[in-house]
Motif scaffolding. Structure first.
Motif, PDB file in Angstrom:
ATOM      1  N   LEU A   6     -24.127 -91.742 -29.619  1.00 19.98           N
ATOM      2  CA  LEU A   6     -24.201 -90.931 -28.340  1.00 19.98           C
ATOM      3  C   LEU A   6     -23.906 -91.967 -27.426  1.00 19.98           C
ATOM      4  CD1 LEU A   6     -24.623 -88.129 -27.499  1.00 19.98           C
ATOM      5  CD2 LEU A   6     -26.948 -88.514 -26.929  1.00 19.98           C
ATOM      6  N   TRP A   7     -24.260 -92.985 -27.337  1.00 22.26           N
ATOM      7  CA  TRP A   7     -24.229 -94.305 -26.454  1.00 22.26           C
ATOM      8  C   TRP A   7     -22.680 -94.723 -26.678  1.00 22.26           C
ATOM      9  CZ3 TRP A   7     -26.356 -94.715 -22.054  1.00 22.26           C
ATOM     10  CH2 TRP A   7     -27.762 -94.297 -22.008  1.00 22.26           C
ATOM     11  N   ILE A   8     -22.044 -94.635 -27.830  1.00 17.63           N
ATOM     12  CA  ILE A   8     -20.784 -95.176 -28.032  1.00 17.63           C
ATOM     13  C   ILE A   8     -19.849 -94.178 -27.492  1.00 17.63           C
ATOM     14  CG2 ILE A   8     -18.915 -95.518 -29.723  1.00 17.63           C
ATOM     15  CD1 ILE A   8     -20.958 -96.725 -31.466  1.00 17.63           C
ATOM     16  N   TYR A   9     -19.996 -92.842 -27.497  1.00 22.21           N
ATOM     17  CA  TYR A   9     -19.416 -91.736 -26.955  1.00 22.21           C
ATOM     18  C   TYR A   9     -19.160 -92.015 -25.415  1.00 22.21           C
ATOM     19  CZ  TYR A   9     -17.610 -87.136 -25.775  1.00 22.21           C
ATOM     20  OH  TYR A   9     -16.857 -86.044 -25.126  1.00 22.21           O
ATOM     21  N   TYR A  10     -20.516 -92.108 -24.685  1.00 21.23           N
ATOM     22  CA  TYR A  10     -20.746 -92.436 -23.357  1.00 21.23           C
ATOM     23  C   TYR A  10     -19.892 -93.253 -23.084  1.00 21.23           C
ATOM     24  CZ  TYR A  10     -22.887 -93.257 -18.864  1.00 21.23           C
ATOM     25  OH  TYR A  10     -23.187 -93.536 -17.519  1.00 21.23           O
ATOM     26  N   ALA A  11     -20.289 -94.628 -23.763  1.00 23.96           N
ATOM     27  CA  ALA A  11     -19.440 -95.863 -23.121  1.00 23.96           C
ATOM     28  C   ALA A  11     -17.884 -95.697 -23.232  1.00 23.96           C
ATOM     29  CB  ALA A  11     -19.806 -97.141 -24.153  1.00 23.96           C
ATOM     30  N   LEU A  12     -17.427 -94.678 -24.279  1.00 18.89           N
ATOM     31  CA  LEU A  12     -15.939 -94.600 -24.235  1.00 18.89           C
ATOM     32  C   LEU A  12     -15.514 -93.857 -23.136  1.00 18.89           C
ATOM     33  CD1 LEU A  12     -15.596 -94.129 -28.089  1.00 18.89           C
ATOM     34  CD2 LEU A  12     -14.878 -95.877 -26.874  1.00 18.89           C
ATOM     35  N   LEU A  13     -16.285 -93.313 -22.513  1.00 19.06           N
ATOM     36  CA  LEU A  13     -15.942 -92.402 -21.346  1.00 19.06           C
ATOM     37  C   LEU A  13     -15.962 -92.956 -19.917  1.00 19.06           C
ATOM     38  CD1 LEU A  13     -18.026 -88.789 -22.305  1.00 19.06           C
ATOM     39  CD2 LEU A  13     -15.315 -89.432 -22.478  1.00 19.06           C
ATOM     40  N   LYS A  14     -16.589 -94.040 -19.965  1.00 17.57           N
ATOM     41  CA  LYS A  14     -16.695 -94.916 -18.921  1.00 17.57           C
ATOM     42  C   LYS A  14     -15.586 -96.296 -18.967  1.00 17.57           C
ATOM     43  CE  LYS A  14     -20.131 -94.750 -16.410  1.00 17.57           C
ATOM     44  NZ  LYS A  14     -20.153 -94.026 -15.133  1.00 17.57           N
ATOM     45  N   GLY A  33     -21.660 -83.260 -32.681  1.00 20.21           N
ATOM     46  CA  GLY A  33     -20.134 -82.487 -32.940  1.00 20.21           C
ATOM     47  C   GLY A  33     -20.313 -81.653 -31.557  1.00 20.21           C
ATOM     48  N   ALA A  34     -21.339 -80.923 -31.581  1.00 19.19           N
ATOM     49  CA  ALA A  34     -21.353 -79.748 -30.257  1.00 19.19           C
ATOM     50  C   ALA A  34     -21.157 -80.453 -28.826  1.00 19.19           C
ATOM     51  CB  ALA A  34     -22.826 -79.115 -30.494  1.00 19.19           C
ATOM     52  N   ILE A  35     -21.919 -81.893 -28.838  1.00 15.68           N
ATOM     53  CA  ILE A  35     -21.958 -82.432 -27.444  1.00 15.68           C
ATOM     54  C   ILE A  35     -20.276 -83.047 -27.207  1.00 15.68           C
ATOM     55  CG2 ILE A  35     -22.272 -84.643 -26.445  1.00 15.68           C
ATOM     56  CD1 ILE A  35     -25.199 -84.276 -27.735  1.00 15.68           C
ATOM     57  N   VAL A  36     -19.548 -83.269 -28.205  1.00 11.09           N
ATOM     58  CA  VAL A  36     -18.347 -83.534 -28.243  1.00 11.09           C
ATOM     59  C   VAL A  36     -17.261 -82.646 -27.873  1.00 11.09           C
ATOM     60  CG1 VAL A  36     -16.361 -84.819 -29.390  1.00 11.09           C
ATOM     61  CG2 VAL A  36     -18.491 -85.897 -29.533  1.00 11.09           C
ATOM     62  N   CYS A  91     -27.627 -88.295 -22.634  1.00  8.80           N
ATOM     63  CA  CYS A  91     -28.122 -89.764 -23.220  1.00  8.80           C
ATOM     64  C   CYS A  91     -29.586 -90.202 -22.599  1.00  8.80           C
ATOM     65  CB  CYS A  91     -27.119 -90.813 -22.755  1.00  8.80           C
ATOM     66  SG  CYS A  91     -25.457 -90.744 -23.779  1.00  8.80           S
ATOM     67  N   LEU A  92     -29.656 -89.954 -21.013  1.00  2.00           N
ATOM     68  CA  LEU A  92     -30.581 -90.328 -20.373  1.00  2.00           C
ATOM     69  C   LEU A  92     -32.022 -89.184 -20.924  1.00  2.00           C
ATOM     70  CD1 LEU A  92     -31.291 -90.745 -16.434  1.00  2.00           C
ATOM     71  CD2 LEU A  92     -32.532 -89.307 -17.724  1.00  2.00           C
ATOM     72  N   ILE A  93     -31.707 -88.081 -21.226  1.00  2.00           N
ATOM     73  CA  ILE A  93     -32.944 -87.179 -21.649  1.00  2.00           C
ATOM     74  C   ILE A  93     -33.301 -87.614 -23.083  1.00  2.00           C
ATOM     75  CG2 ILE A  93     -33.347 -85.021 -22.248  1.00  2.00           C
ATOM     76  CD1 ILE A  93     -31.543 -84.053 -20.064  1.00  2.00           C
ATOM     77  N   PHE A  94     -32.281 -87.929 -23.876  1.00  2.00           N
ATOM     78  CA  PHE A  94     -32.559 -88.339 -25.399  1.00  2.00           C
ATOM     79  C   PHE A  94     -33.013 -89.720 -25.235  1.00  2.00           C
ATOM     80  CE2 PHE A  94     -31.589 -90.179 -29.181  1.00  2.00           C
ATOM     81  CZ  PHE A  94     -31.857 -89.057 -30.308  1.00  2.00           C
ATOM     82  N   SER A  95     -32.914 -90.566 -24.413  1.00  2.00           N
ATOM     83  CA  SER A  95     -33.187 -91.884 -24.421  1.00  2.00           C
ATOM     84  C   SER A  95     -35.107 -91.876 -23.910  1.00  2.00           C
ATOM     85  CB  SER A  95     -32.621 -92.821 -23.518  1.00  2.00           C
ATOM     86  OG  SER A  95     -31.307 -93.107 -23.932  1.00  2.00           O
ATOM     87  N   LEU A  96     -35.107 -90.951 -23.050  1.00  2.00           N
ATOM     88  CA  LEU A  96     -36.283 -90.670 -22.613  1.00  2.00           C
ATOM     89  C   LEU A  96     -37.460 -90.074 -23.661  1.00  2.00           C
ATOM     90  CD1 LEU A  96     -35.979 -89.103 -19.004  1.00  2.00           C
ATOM     91  CD2 LEU A  96     -36.840 -91.465 -19.542  1.00  2.00           C
ATOM     92  N   CYS A  97     -36.970 -89.340 -24.647  1.00  2.00           N
ATOM     93  CA  CYS A  97     -37.568 -88.790 -25.605  1.00  2.00           C
ATOM     94  C   CYS A  97     -37.829 -89.883 -26.650  1.00  2.00           C
ATOM     95  CB  CYS A  97     -36.749 -87.513 -26.492  1.00  2.00           C
ATOM     96  SG  CYS A  97     -36.672 -86.162 -25.429  1.00  2.00           S
ATOM     97  N   LYS A 117     -14.106 -81.687 -17.385  1.00  2.00           N
ATOM     98  CA  LYS A 117     -13.055 -82.661 -17.156  1.00  2.00           C
ATOM     99  C   LYS A 117     -13.466 -83.849 -16.190  1.00  2.00           C
ATOM    100  CE  LYS A 117     -10.478 -79.539 -19.117  1.00  2.00           C
ATOM    101  NZ  LYS A 117      -9.420 -79.852 -20.322  1.00  2.00           N
ATOM    102  N   GLY A 118     -12.771 -84.828 -16.461  1.00  2.00           N
ATOM    103  CA  GLY A 118     -12.662 -85.915 -15.526  1.00  2.00           C
ATOM    104  C   GLY A 118     -14.190 -86.643 -15.378  1.00  2.00           C
ATOM    105  N   ALA A 119     -14.430 -87.018 -14.117  1.00  2.00           N
ATOM    106  CA  ALA A 119     -15.948 -87.690 -14.101  1.00  2.00           C
ATOM    107  C   ALA A 119     -17.084 -86.607 -14.529  1.00  2.00           C
ATOM    108  CB  ALA A 119     -16.065 -88.089 -12.615  1.00  2.00           C
ATOM    109  N   VAL A 120     -17.010 -85.613 -14.326  1.00  2.00           N
ATOM    110  CA  VAL A 120     -17.952 -84.532 -14.553  1.00  2.00           C
ATOM    111  C   VAL A 120     -18.337 -84.723 -16.124  1.00  2.00           C
ATOM    112  CG1 VAL A 120     -18.860 -82.202 -14.613  1.00  2.00           C
ATOM    113  CG2 VAL A 120     -17.141 -82.718 -12.804  1.00  2.00           C
ATOM    114  N   ARG A 121     -17.309 -84.851 -17.121  1.00  2.00           N
ATOM    115  CA  ARG A 121     -17.727 -84.969 -18.363  1.00  2.00           C
ATOM    116  C   ARG A 121     -18.560 -86.379 -18.708  1.00  2.00           C
ATOM    117  NH1 ARG A 121     -12.324 -85.953 -21.378  1.00  2.00           N
ATOM    118  NH2 ARG A 121     -11.957 -83.958 -20.912  1.00  2.00           N
TER     119      ARG A 121
END
Length: 298
Positions: free
Chosen positions: A57-65, A114-117, A137-143, A125-129
């Motif tokens: 999940l964090w790799i996917y987030y990092a690829l979007l940044k 798969g559902a998240i992707v 990622c934040l919610i999952f990390s808190l858990c 779209k864009g920055a919203v994604r």
């Protein structure tokens, strides 16, 4: 100013990579034990499946940044090592545990990720994604950071730190500190915020370890104290095993003893008149006896 902040962010991110690398390697003793015994015993696979999902999940987030490259490096290693852990678990686990692990892999890695992707790619779209994935990622990390509360409760209940390794708690706390400053300097709340909670729980675990480990040492010390034994009182009879001989009795002393014995016997008889005669006969017999010498047998 932005350049200085970027350098500090890189420094904290690099330190975060080093500490997280150690944290990812911490289960190696557990899997070495599993390998030696050829059995997973009572170990659960869910921590490794969850860690695998988190890394993906964090790799996917990092690829979007565009400025979080160090997240990709450490989570790529995390995904690699967690895949090995899950593979070893599946190899040595009993059939029931294998089925449960396969279900969790399907739930988290296949269905969840798969559902998240799919949703983020086709509906956002864009920055919203990036923002939505970041919040996930934040919610999952808190858990994930709340999960140690179970260990904390167990330590307080059992008053034992057996299942809470100190080094792992220290490294998790250091990791939270590094990634918090990394996210703070990059002004990324999704990275910084969860690590605040991670730092708090890490400090709590260290404090609990310090408290209950001291109590355990005191209890163990008391258990190892030798019992105070009462001193044995030995009464020694000086007459035992002695070779002392009785003094030699003369014939006159023997005669006196016989006469005395005769008089004592006569006092218990009805006819006292015959006593002197009996005593005289006994004395005459004693006079003709040889001298006696008695001794105590050893």
């Amino acid at each position: 100013m932005a350049g200085i902040s970027g350098h500090w962010a890189f420094a904290f991110g690099l330190l975060g990579n080093i500490v997280s690398f150690i944290v990812f390697l911490s289960p190696i003793p557990t899997f070495y034990k599993i390998y030696k015994k050829k059995s997973t015993e009572g170990y659960q696979s869910i921590p490794y499946v969850v860690a695998l999902f988190s890394s993906m999940l964090w790799i996917y987030y990092a690829l979007l940044k565009t400025n979080v490259t160090l997240l990709i490096t450490i989570n790529s290693f995390g995904m690699f090592i967690e895949t090995i852990y899950v593979g070893l678990y599946l190899f040595y686990a009993p059939k029931k545990a294998k089925v449960q692990t396969a279900k969790m892999l399907m739930l988290f890695v296949v269905a969840g990720f798969g559902a998240i992707v799919l949703v983020s790619q086709f509906l956002l779209k864009g920055a919203v994604r990036g923002q939505v994935v970041g919040w996930i990622c934040l919610i999952f990390s808190l858990c994930v950071f709340v999960a140690p509360l179970g260990i904390v409760r167990q330590v307080i209940k059992t008053k034992s730190v057996e299942y809470m390794p100190l080094l792992l708690s220290v490294f998790l706390t250091l990791s939270a500190v590094m990634w918090f400053f990394y996210g703070l300097l990059l002004k990324d709340i999704n990275i910084a915020a969860p690590n605040v909670l991670g730092f708090i729980f890490g400090i709590l675990q260290i404090v609990l370890y310090a408290i209950y480990s001291k109590k355990e040492k005191v209890v163990l010390k008391e258990q190892k104290l030798p019992e105070i034994q009462k001193p044995e009182i030995i009464v020694k009879d000086e007459n035992i095993n002695s070779n002392k001989q009785l003094p030699e009795l003369t014939q006159e002393q023997i005669i006196d003893i016989v006469r005395l014995a005769g008089l004592l016997v006569c006092t218990d008889k009805v006819s006292v008149a015959t006593c002197p005669q009996d005593t005289t006969k006994a004395v005459n017999k004693v006079e003709n006896m040889p001298k006696l010498q008695t001794a105590v047998a050893t």
